[in-house]
Scaffold this active site. Sequence first.
Site, PDB file in Angstrom:
ATOM      1  N   CYS A   2       0.729  -1.253   0.057  1.00 22.66           N
ATOM      2  CA  CYS A   2      -0.111  -0.159  -0.015  1.00 22.66           C
ATOM      3  C   CYS A   2       0.731   1.227  -0.035  1.00 22.66           C
ATOM      4  O   CYS A   2       2.103   1.320   0.541  1.00 22.66           O
ATOM      5  CB  CYS A   2      -0.920  -0.045   1.229  1.00 22.66           C
ATOM      6  SG  CYS A   2      -1.728  -1.376   1.339  1.00 22.66           S
ATOM      7  N   ARG A  27       5.565  -0.485  -6.125  1.00 26.65           N
ATOM      8  CA  ARG A  27       5.243  -1.131  -4.849  1.00 26.65           C
ATOM      9  C   ARG A  27       4.519  -2.100  -5.027  1.00 26.65           C
ATOM     10  O   ARG A  27       4.500  -3.019  -4.085  1.00 26.65           O
ATOM     11  CB  ARG A  27       5.036  -0.053  -3.810  1.00 26.65           C
ATOM     12  CG  ARG A  27       5.972   1.020  -3.613  1.00 26.65           C
ATOM     13  CD  ARG A  27       5.285   2.222  -2.704  1.00 26.65           C
ATOM     14  NE  ARG A  27       5.081   1.709  -1.271  1.00 26.65           N
ATOM     15  CZ  ARG A  27       5.975   1.905  -0.334  1.00 26.65           C
ATOM     16  NH1 ARG A  27       6.946   2.456  -0.444  1.00 26.65           N
ATOM     17  NH2 ARG A  27       5.527   1.220   0.835  1.00 26.65           N
ATOM     18  N   TRP A  73      -2.688  -2.828  -1.461  1.00 29.82           N
ATOM     19  CA  TRP A  73      -2.627  -4.223  -1.827  1.00 29.82           C
ATOM     20  C   TRP A  73      -3.159  -5.108  -0.823  1.00 29.82           C
ATOM     21  O   TRP A  73      -2.888  -4.966   0.344  1.00 29.82           O
ATOM     22  CB  TRP A  73      -0.833  -4.251  -1.525  1.00 29.82           C
ATOM     23  CG  TRP A  73      -0.327  -5.626  -1.931  1.00 29.82           C
ATOM     24  CD1 TRP A  73       0.334  -5.859  -3.245  1.00 29.82           C
ATOM     25  CD2 TRP A  73       0.138  -6.533  -1.054  1.00 29.82           C
ATOM     26  NE1 TRP A  73       0.625  -7.039  -3.208  1.00 29.82           N
ATOM     27  CE2 TRP A  73       0.819  -7.544  -1.983  1.00 29.82           C
ATOM     28  CE3 TRP A  73       0.012  -6.700   0.436  1.00 29.82           C
ATOM     29  CZ2 TRP A  73       1.328  -8.738  -1.498  1.00 29.82           C
ATOM     30  CZ3 TRP A  73       0.495  -8.071   0.712  1.00 29.82           C
ATOM     31  CH2 TRP A  73       0.986  -8.916  -0.033  1.00 29.82           C
ATOM     32  N   ASN A  98      -2.133   2.649   5.520  1.00 26.89           N
ATOM     33  CA  ASN A  98      -1.228   1.451   5.386  1.00 26.89           C
ATOM     34  C   ASN A  98      -0.910   0.652   6.503  1.00 26.89           C
ATOM     35  O   ASN A  98      -0.730   1.358   7.599  1.00 26.89           O
ATOM     36  CB  ASN A  98       0.198   1.797   4.969  1.00 26.89           C
ATOM     37  CG  ASN A  98       0.097   2.726   3.492  1.00 26.89           C
ATOM     38  OD1 ASN A  98      -0.995   2.546   2.904  1.00 26.89           O
ATOM     39  ND2 ASN A  98       1.209   3.346   3.229  1.00 26.89           N
ATOM     40  N   GLY A  99      -0.781  -0.739   6.551  1.00 24.28           N
ATOM     41  CA  GLY A  99      -0.578  -1.395   7.699  1.00 24.28           C
ATOM     42  C   GLY A  99      -1.689  -2.227   8.013  1.00 24.28           C
ATOM     43  O   GLY A  99      -2.483  -2.465   7.297  1.00 24.28           O
ATOM     44  N   GLU A 480      18.390 -18.123  -5.114  1.00 26.61           N
ATOM     45  CA  GLU A 480      18.276 -16.820  -5.672  1.00 26.61           C
ATOM     46  C   GLU A 480      17.929 -16.752  -7.152  1.00 26.61           C
ATOM     47  O   GLU A 480      16.741 -16.213  -7.526  1.00 26.61           O
ATOM     48  CB  GLU A 480      19.488 -15.803  -5.615  1.00 26.61           C
ATOM     49  CG  GLU A 480      19.246 -14.371  -6.041  1.00 26.61           C
ATOM     50  CD  GLU A 480      17.969 -13.722  -5.322  1.00 26.61           C
ATOM     51  OE1 GLU A 480      17.451 -13.736  -4.541  1.00 26.61           O
ATOM     52  OE2 GLU A 480      17.690 -12.434  -6.275  1.00 26.61           O
ATOM     53  N   LYS A 484      14.252 -15.731  -8.588  1.00 26.90           N
ATOM     54  CA  LYS A 484      13.788 -14.605  -9.712  1.00 26.90           C
ATOM     55  C   LYS A 484      12.955 -15.245 -10.667  1.00 26.90           C
ATOM     56  O   LYS A 484      12.099 -14.712 -11.074  1.00 26.90           O
ATOM     57  CB  LYS A 484      15.325 -14.488 -10.289  1.00 26.90           C
ATOM     58  CG  LYS A 484      16.263 -13.231  -9.690  1.00 26.90           C
ATOM     59  CD  LYS A 484      15.577 -12.001  -9.439  1.00 26.90           C
ATOM     60  CE  LYS A 484      14.781 -12.079  -8.183  1.00 26.90           C
ATOM     61  NZ  LYS A 484      15.625 -11.400  -7.118  1.00 26.90           N
ATOM     62  N   GLU A 487       9.535 -15.607  -9.389  1.00 26.55           N
ATOM     63  CA  GLU A 487       8.790 -14.372  -9.169  1.00 26.55           C
ATOM     64  C   GLU A 487       8.160 -13.614 -10.464  1.00 26.55           C
ATOM     65  O   GLU A 487       7.158 -13.259 -10.508  1.00 26.55           O
ATOM     66  CB  GLU A 487       9.692 -13.237  -8.600  1.00 26.55           C
ATOM     67  CG  GLU A 487       9.913 -13.159  -6.903  1.00 26.55           C
ATOM     68  CD  GLU A 487      10.598 -12.134  -6.753  1.00 26.55           C
ATOM     69  OE1 GLU A 487      11.774 -12.083  -7.113  1.00 26.55           O
ATOM     70  OE2 GLU A 487      10.259 -11.083  -5.846  1.00 26.55           O
ATOM     71  N   HIS A 503      19.424 -37.368  -2.239  1.00 17.97           N
ATOM     72  CA  HIS A 503      18.617 -37.795  -1.323  1.00 17.97           C
ATOM     73  C   HIS A 503      17.167 -37.541  -1.494  1.00 17.97           C
ATOM     74  O   HIS A 503      16.423 -37.447  -0.619  1.00 17.97           O
ATOM     75  CB  HIS A 503      18.905 -36.978  -0.313  1.00 17.97           C
ATOM     76  CG  HIS A 503      20.572 -37.194   0.273  1.00 17.97           C
ATOM     77  ND1 HIS A 503      20.666 -38.387   1.039  1.00 17.97           N
ATOM     78  CD2 HIS A 503      21.496 -36.668   0.358  1.00 17.97           C
ATOM     79  CE1 HIS A 503      22.099 -38.281   1.178  1.00 17.97           C
ATOM     80  NE2 HIS A 503      22.616 -37.148   0.719  1.00 17.97           N
ATOM     81  N   LYS A 602       6.675  -4.478  -3.805  1.00 14.95           N
ATOM     82  CA  LYS A 602       8.126  -4.200  -3.583  1.00 14.95           C
ATOM     83  C   LYS A 602       8.711  -4.104  -2.173  1.00 14.95           C
ATOM     84  O   LYS A 602       9.547  -4.752  -1.925  1.00 14.95           O
ATOM     85  CB  LYS A 602       8.556  -2.853  -4.215  1.00 14.95           C
ATOM     86  CG  LYS A 602       9.774  -2.467  -4.119  1.00 14.95           C
ATOM     87  CD  LYS A 602      10.700  -3.237  -5.061  1.00 14.95           C
ATOM     88  CE  LYS A 602      12.188  -3.018  -5.178  1.00 14.95           C
ATOM     89  NZ  LYS A 602      12.916  -4.377  -5.371  1.00 14.95           N
TER      90      LYS A 602
HETATM   91  C1  AGP Z   1      13.088 -10.320  -4.157  1.00 14.60           C
HETATM   92  O1  AGP Z   1      13.329 -10.204  -5.544  1.00 14.60           O
HETATM   93  C2  AGP Z   1      11.811 -10.084  -3.452  1.00 14.60           C
HETATM   94  N1  AGP Z   1      10.855  -9.407  -4.298  1.00 14.60           N
HETATM   95  C3  AGP Z   1      11.603 -10.129  -1.874  1.00 14.60           C
HETATM   96  O2  AGP Z   1      12.019 -11.368  -1.587  1.00 14.60           O
HETATM   97  C4  AGP Z   1      12.462  -9.317  -1.140  1.00 14.60           C
HETATM   98  O3  AGP Z   1      13.785  -9.298  -1.297  1.00 14.60           O
HETATM   99  C5  AGP Z   1      11.911  -9.281   0.154  1.00 14.60           C
HETATM  100  O4  AGP Z   1      10.454  -8.887   0.241  1.00 14.60           O
HETATM  101  C6  AGP Z   1      12.979  -8.427   1.346  1.00 14.60           C
HETATM  102  O5  AGP Z   1      12.660  -7.138   1.151  1.00 14.60           O
HETATM  103  P1  AGP Z   1      13.638  -6.275   1.606  1.00 14.60           P
HETATM  104  O6  AGP Z   1      15.057  -6.455   1.213  1.00 14.60           O
HETATM  105  O7  AGP Z   1      13.367  -4.935   1.260  1.00 14.60           O
HETATM  106  O8  AGP Z   1      13.806  -6.253   3.149  1.00 14.60           O
END
Ligand code: AGP
Length: 607
Positions: A2, A27, A73, A98-99, A480, A484, A487, A503, A602
């Site tokens: 949000c 965001r 959001w 927000n929150g 990672e 990616k 995501e 395993h 974000k």
């Molecule tokens: C990464 O591509 C993500 N969008 C997500 O995992 C992100 O790294 C995570 O939400 C942590 O965010 P931050 O680094 O702002 O704490």
Amino acid sequence: MCGIVAAASKTNVTDILMAGLKHLEYRGYDSAGIAILKNNVLNNYRQKGNVEELGKLLDATANSNIGIAHTRWATHGKPSKENAHPHIANDTIAIVHNGIIENYLDIKNKFLKNYKFLSDTDSEILAHLINHFSKDNEILDAVHLAMAEVQGSYALAVLDKNNPDKIIVARNGSPLLIGLGEEKNFIASDALALIEHTNRFVYLEDGDLATVSSEEVKIYDKNKKNIRRETKKSSLSLNSHSKDGYDHFMLKEIFEQPNAVKSTIENRIINNVVPKEILGPNAAEYLEKFKVVQIIACGTSYHAALVAKHWLERLAGIPCHAEIASEFRYRRHAVQKDTLLICISQSGETADTLSALREIKKEDYYVGTIAVCNVPESSLARECDSTLITHAGPEIGVASTKAFTTQLTALMLLVIVLGKRFEITPDLENSLCMQLKTLPDKIKSTLALDQKIAELAKIFSDKEHALFLGRGSHFPIAREGALKLKEISYIHAEAYAAGELKHGPLAIVDENMPVVAVAPNNVVLEKLKSNLEEVKARGGKLYIFADKKAGFKSDEISQVFEIDAPMNPVAPILFTIPLQLLAYHCAIIKGTNVDMPRNLAKSVTVE
Ligand code: AGP
């Protein structure tokens, strides 16, 4: 997640609010809305979908000198017009929030039994609660009384029909700042929303309330005592919002990595020494005392934590634990005395990481706290004893790229500083500094694989699943890479430590399962080669990103992509690059929304 924008001005604010919402789109959100006060009437415009759709609701009559706006959001209640903010009570009070209000049901039962709710959100109760208290109180007191009842986190902006020239704001646990202008003042949850209007910001602290009109800003602490908060000048620029000729922010950010890494080491390596002063004045005490390191982080930042754990233990001999913040927060953990806490977060506003930090600060086992963060004014940076800023510049793409590689770069600097009291000798420091300095050029050469990887993506993008393999400090890089791909291309991807294959996961390997391997030329290379033979023997298709001296050759089963990543500790940073490009090109072929993937935000400011 949000976003809030609000403005009070001597002139029309609708364009300011709409432009601010546009800047907050990165965001992640699912609906948007604006409330303006005109001729003593609150006009509310809300829409499921994007800000452009919202814009279609605003005609020439939608103008006012004061207004609040929001991108939502969904947490409580699905994405819909009814659940979008602003929420209005009694045609008098409009709020954006927000929150999360954790006790919203209790508040409903205690104060608002006879009120009619029009949404499924937790936020709507705030409008009604403030309206309830405003019957017998001034609006600032009403907001103060309402917030005293609330458990949870909030950044809140309130418009009151009976106070047409000011916006009342409150903050607890969710970021909120006031932008200062000429004959206009602004409010936002993120400075990027306002950067075309001002670079002067006042960051509110938890418990703060404020009133904002076109002419003045008054700030109060949690006891409603008038206070001053420092005005800070932001170095953000409008350029942060431009794609600079690239098709997507993510691609721009991938290609910005040589410079971002360069900026992160700039002035921090002097004659191949990393001075402890990079951690600021509070570091002296904990640097002398700490015995163990605990790292907490989420998502991509957690992967950086896992690499840092390898470095701390292997290079410096410092015991280190790394844990996902949301897990760490809610379990009893046995902490060794004199533990140093490192929190890694791009945004510095991730609720899971922040709330774990706040819990930890109540205990006396920790000698100090360090934030590795990309946003200097963030809550995390302000709440830790020291902050090591990653100079990635604003990252707009939801999928983190340059933030990750600059986190790793900053973490290597940190490992050097922390390790001097342990096993980092001047010779090792010298060599690590030299390796760090070669990184920008090496990243540039690795980026030259772009076209080859775009070709690979053509094979990859119609797959439903993929396996990523790595070992040692490259296992987090495999993780990672898998994150990616998931995501932004929505291909299901799993990462395994290559030695774990036999395993269990080997059972799913066949000719339809692409297997990506990260193969640096290091001590476990031969072991990794054996693991990859296990894949080949099951007919699995292999895509190997290998150091050019690792001795891999392409054949009918495996395709090799060579990387110039000498056998040294910074290699994980280089191996990250092709995996980012692979995810990007798969997403392009699949036609997904690369910069704003579905369901994601974000900055994740709720737990
Ligand atoms: C990464 O591509 C993500 N969008 C997500 O995992 C992100 O790294 C995570 O939400 C942590 O965010 P931050 O680094 O702002 O704490």
